[in-house]
Scaffold this motif. Structure first.
Motif, PDB file in Angstrom:
ATOM      1  N   GLU A 167       0.875  -1.343  -0.364  1.00 23.42           N
ATOM      2  CA  GLU A 167       0.152   0.192   0.480  1.00 23.42           C
ATOM      3  C   GLU A 167       0.829   0.725  -0.416  1.00 23.42           C
ATOM      4  OE1 GLU A 167      -2.706   1.037   3.433  1.00 23.42           O
ATOM      5  OE2 GLU A 167      -3.793   0.058   2.444  1.00 23.42           O
ATOM      6  N   GLN A 168       2.233   1.556   0.518  1.00 25.61           N
ATOM      7  CA  GLN A 168       2.051   2.705   0.692  1.00 25.61           C
ATOM      8  C   GLN A 168       3.454   2.388  -0.097  1.00 25.61           C
ATOM      9  OE1 GLN A 168       5.146   1.000   4.269  1.00 25.61           O
ATOM     10  NE2 GLN A 168       4.158   2.645   5.771  1.00 25.61           N
ATOM     11  N   ILE A 169       3.668   1.218  -1.273  1.00 24.28           N
ATOM     12  CA  ILE A 169       5.064   2.075  -2.183  1.00 24.28           C
ATOM     13  C   ILE A 169       3.308   2.129  -3.417  1.00 24.28           C
ATOM     14  CG2 ILE A 169       6.121   0.326  -4.317  1.00 24.28           C
ATOM     15  CD1 ILE A 169       6.553  -1.985  -2.330  1.00 24.28           C
ATOM     16  N   PHE A 170       2.462   1.637  -3.586  1.00 26.21           N
ATOM     17  CA  PHE A 170       1.742   2.607  -4.385  1.00 26.21           C
ATOM     18  C   PHE A 170       1.065   3.543  -4.141  1.00 26.21           C
ATOM     19  CE2 PHE A 170      -2.946   3.623  -5.769  1.00 26.21           C
ATOM     20  CZ  PHE A 170      -3.241   2.493  -6.431  1.00 26.21           C
ATOM     21  N   ASN A 171       0.820   4.365  -3.438  1.00 29.71           N
ATOM     22  CA  ASN A 171       1.254   5.561  -3.046  1.00 29.71           C
ATOM     23  C   ASN A 171       2.372   6.615  -3.019  1.00 29.71           C
ATOM     24  OD1 ASN A 171      -1.847   4.984  -1.923  1.00 29.71           O
ATOM     25  ND2 ASN A 171      -0.928   4.960   0.403  1.00 29.71           N
ATOM     26  N   GLN A 172       3.100   6.031  -3.092  1.00 24.11           N
ATOM     27  CA  GLN A 172       4.439   6.825  -3.578  1.00 24.11           C
ATOM     28  C   GLN A 172       4.408   6.937  -5.010  1.00 24.11           C
ATOM     29  OE1 GLN A 172       8.542   4.830  -2.744  1.00 24.11           O
ATOM     30  NE2 GLN A 172       9.575   6.233  -3.387  1.00 24.11           N
ATOM     31  N   ILE A 173       4.317   5.406  -5.807  1.00 23.77           N
ATOM     32  CA  ILE A 173       4.524   5.505  -7.042  1.00 23.77           C
ATOM     33  C   ILE A 173       3.380   6.093  -8.307  1.00 23.77           C
ATOM     34  CG2 ILE A 173       4.311   4.405  -9.186  1.00 23.77           C
ATOM     35  CD1 ILE A 173       5.808   1.991  -7.214  1.00 23.77           C
ATOM     36  N   THR A 174       2.062   5.749  -7.810  1.00 22.19           N
ATOM     37  CA  THR A 174       1.148   6.955  -7.657  1.00 22.19           C
ATOM     38  C   THR A 174       0.969   8.888  -7.597  1.00 22.19           C
ATOM     39  OG1 THR A 174      -0.454   5.909  -6.129  1.00 22.19           O
ATOM     40  CG2 THR A 174       0.080   5.372  -7.998  1.00 22.19           C
ATOM     41  N   GLY A 175       1.716   9.029  -6.818  1.00 23.07           N
ATOM     42  CA  GLY A 175       2.155   9.888  -5.794  1.00 23.07           C
ATOM     43  C   GLY A 175       0.939  10.420  -4.979  1.00 23.07           C
ATOM     44  N   PHE A 176       0.291   9.708  -4.423  1.00 22.74           N
ATOM     45  CA  PHE A 176      -0.895   9.563  -3.273  1.00 22.74           C
ATOM     46  C   PHE A 176      -0.814   9.390  -2.122  1.00 22.74           C
ATOM     47  CE2 PHE A 176      -4.443   8.156  -1.050  1.00 22.74           C
ATOM     48  CZ  PHE A 176      -5.717   9.557  -0.848  1.00 22.74           C
ATOM     49  N   ASN A 177      -0.375  10.617  -1.532  1.00 20.78           N
ATOM     50  CA  ASN A 177       0.064  11.161  -0.199  1.00 20.78           C
ATOM     51  C   ASN A 177      -1.126  11.424   0.784  1.00 20.78           C
ATOM     52  OD1 ASN A 177       0.090  13.309  -1.204  1.00 20.78           O
ATOM     53  ND2 ASN A 177       2.847  13.216  -0.606  1.00 20.78           N
ATOM     54  N   GLU A 178      -1.768  11.623   0.503  1.00 17.24           N
ATOM     55  CA  GLU A 178      -3.039  12.651   1.326  1.00 17.24           C
ATOM     56  C   GLU A 178      -4.176  11.778   2.043  1.00 17.24           C
ATOM     57  OE1 GLU A 178      -4.779  15.875  -1.557  1.00 17.24           O
ATOM     58  OE2 GLU A 178      -2.811  16.254  -1.690  1.00 17.24           O
ATOM     59  N   SER A 179      -3.436  10.676   2.127  1.00 22.60           N
ATOM     60  CA  SER A 179      -5.242   9.890   2.912  1.00 22.60           C
ATOM     61  C   SER A 179      -5.744  10.054   4.149  1.00 22.60           C
ATOM     62  CB  SER A 179      -5.053   8.387   2.401  1.00 22.60           C
ATOM     63  OG  SER A 179      -3.739   8.390   3.907  1.00 22.60           O
ATOM     64  N   GLN A 180      -3.860  10.483   5.045  1.00 23.18           N
ATOM     65  CA  GLN A 180      -4.983  11.149   6.500  1.00 23.18           C
ATOM     66  C   GLN A 180      -5.325  12.757   6.198  1.00 23.18           C
ATOM     67  OE1 GLN A 180      -1.300  11.060   8.542  1.00 23.18           O
ATOM     68  NE2 GLN A 180      -2.318  11.826  10.748  1.00 23.18           N
ATOM     69  N   LYS A 181      -4.695  13.565   5.334  1.00 23.24           N
ATOM     70  CA  LYS A 181      -5.953  15.252   5.226  1.00 23.24           C
ATOM     71  C   LYS A 181      -7.049  14.829   4.895  1.00 23.24           C
ATOM     72  CE  LYS A 181      -5.257  18.924   2.678  1.00 23.24           C
ATOM     73  NZ  LYS A 181      -4.190  19.759   2.018  1.00 23.24           N
ATOM     74  N   ALA A 192      -9.099  11.954   5.166  1.00 27.60           N
ATOM     75  CA  ALA A 192     -10.275  11.565   6.399  1.00 27.60           C
ATOM     76  C   ALA A 192     -10.156  12.162   7.661  1.00 27.60           C
ATOM     77  CB  ALA A 192      -8.734  10.197   6.390  1.00 27.60           C
ATOM     78  N   GLU A 193      -8.993  13.316   7.742  1.00 27.09           N
ATOM     79  CA  GLU A 193      -9.320  14.898   8.747  1.00 27.09           C
ATOM     80  C   GLU A 193     -10.549  15.305   7.850  1.00 27.09           C
ATOM     81  OE1 GLU A 193      -5.840  15.859   8.991  1.00 27.09           O
ATOM     82  OE2 GLU A 193      -4.562  14.554  10.655  1.00 27.09           O
ATOM     83  N   GLN A 194     -10.014  15.352   7.135  1.00 17.94           N
ATOM     84  CA  GLN A 194     -11.192  16.758   6.810  1.00 17.94           C
ATOM     85  C   GLN A 194     -12.631  16.296   6.556  1.00 17.94           C
ATOM     86  OE1 GLN A 194      -9.672  17.841   2.797  1.00 17.94           O
ATOM     87  NE2 GLN A 194      -8.574  19.984   3.306  1.00 17.94           N
ATOM     88  N   PHE A 195     -12.810  14.634   6.099  1.00 17.96           N
ATOM     89  CA  PHE A 195     -14.220  14.476   6.266  1.00 17.96           C
ATOM     90  C   PHE A 195     -14.496  14.018   7.203  1.00 17.96           C
ATOM     91  CE2 PHE A 195     -17.037  10.960   6.743  1.00 17.96           C
ATOM     92  CZ  PHE A 195     -17.486  10.604   5.123  1.00 17.96           C
ATOM     93  N   VAL A 196     -14.142  13.535   8.802  1.00 17.84           N
ATOM     94  CA  VAL A 196     -14.196  13.635  10.112  1.00 17.84           C
ATOM     95  C   VAL A 196     -14.577  15.106  10.860  1.00 17.84           C
ATOM     96  CG1 VAL A 196     -14.021  12.687  12.474  1.00 17.84           C
ATOM     97  CG2 VAL A 196     -13.534  11.409  10.360  1.00 17.84           C
ATOM     98  N   SER A 197     -14.197  16.523  10.407  1.00 21.57           N
ATOM     99  CA  SER A 197     -14.133  17.059  11.047  1.00 21.57           C
ATOM    100  C   SER A 197     -15.670  17.654  10.349  1.00 21.57           C
ATOM    101  CB  SER A 197     -13.088  18.388  10.137  1.00 21.57           C
ATOM    102  OG  SER A 197     -13.365  17.770   9.218  1.00 21.57           O
TER     103      SER A 197
END
Length: 265
Positions: A239-253, A255-260
């Motif tokens: 999953e981390q390799i996938f995110n690094q290669i595809t440039g997706f690194n905003e999952s935590q951000k 998630a925080e916006q959604f929960v807020s």
């Protein structure tokens, strides 16, 4: 899981495969050789071209450029014999709800040229292994999602195919069935079967695949065993390799916006 020893025989060969829908190019020149006995984890973001590739290999999509060979022969509308050696579990499948499991599975078996009695016996035995023997004569309309998925899996393997395409095959399966199915795939690969496995469940792909191919924006962005990909990208999980290669690194951000928003009074 034990890494499966593969063979020299090339089962699938794609050379400069390109496919467009109107002005949108989905596949931008895929070059890929798959050998007998490999379990290919075929992954990528939505829209990367995974399903398009599989549909082309199955002969369900045409109007592409490049070369596509299955079992050493170029596929075409005229050359459909190779399909008898293929099994397929689609991500979304419509079963015939008014049929019983027996009627559906024997129908599929006969489509592949199997004799009715042999198909009936084989299907009933496989249903029993999945804990569904009592449901063999029941209508599919009464089946749960997991039961339907097991029927689909059985239907894809009844004719003992040499090449298996699986698109999110674990959907609806309970934990025990998932473990059994992963072991089934390992056993099939050890017997020389080739498996093309597409899924968004990274931990499963990581564990079962002898080779992982990451598609990104219509191109192969990574190709190798999990160990090889990990060494190249210095990341811990697929999953981390996938995110690094595809440039997706905003999952935590995100998630925080959604929960807020959820927690707004």
């Amino acid at each position: 899981m034990t890494i499966i020893e593969t063979h020299d025989e090339i089962v699938l060969s794609l050379k400069d495969l390109k496919k467009s829908y109107g002005t949108k190019t989905v596949l931008q020149g895929i070059n890929l050789d798959v050998r007998r006995g490999q379990i290919i984890g075929y992954i990528g973001p939505n829209g990367a071209g995974k399903s398009t590739t599989i549909k082309i290999l199955l002969g369900l999509e045409g109007d592409y450029s490049g070369s596509v060979e299955v079992f050493g022969e170029e596929i075409s509308e005229e050359n459909i014999e190779y399909k008898g050696r293929i099994g397929y579990v689609p991500e979304i499948a419509e079963l015939y709800d008014n049929l019983t499991a027996k009627e559906y599975l024997t129908f599929v078996g006969e489509l592949y040229g199997m004799e009715f009695r042999k198909t009936d016996l084989k299907a009933k035995q496989l249903m029993g292994i999945f804990g569904l023997e009592e449901a063999y004569h029941s209508r599919i309309a009464s089946f749960s999602k997991g039961m339907r998925q097991k029927v689909l899996i059985i239907s894809s393997l009844l004719h003992n195919p040499d090449l298996l395409f699986l698109d999110e095959p674990l959907s609806g399966l309970d934990a025990n069935s998932v473990m059994v199915f992963k072991d089934i795939l390992a056993k099939l690969a050890s017997e020389g079967k080739t498996i093309f496995y597409s899924s968004h469940i990274m931990d499963v792909v990581e564990k079962i695949s002898s080779r992982i191919i990451l598609l990104h924006e219509g191109k192969i962005a990574a190709d190798g065993s999990f160990t090889e990909l990990k060494e190249r990208n210095k990341e811990g999980s697929l999953e981390q390799i996938f995110n690094q290669i595809t440039g997706f690194n905003e999952s935590q951000k995100i998630a925080e916006q959604f929960v807020s928003i959820v927690q707004e009074v």
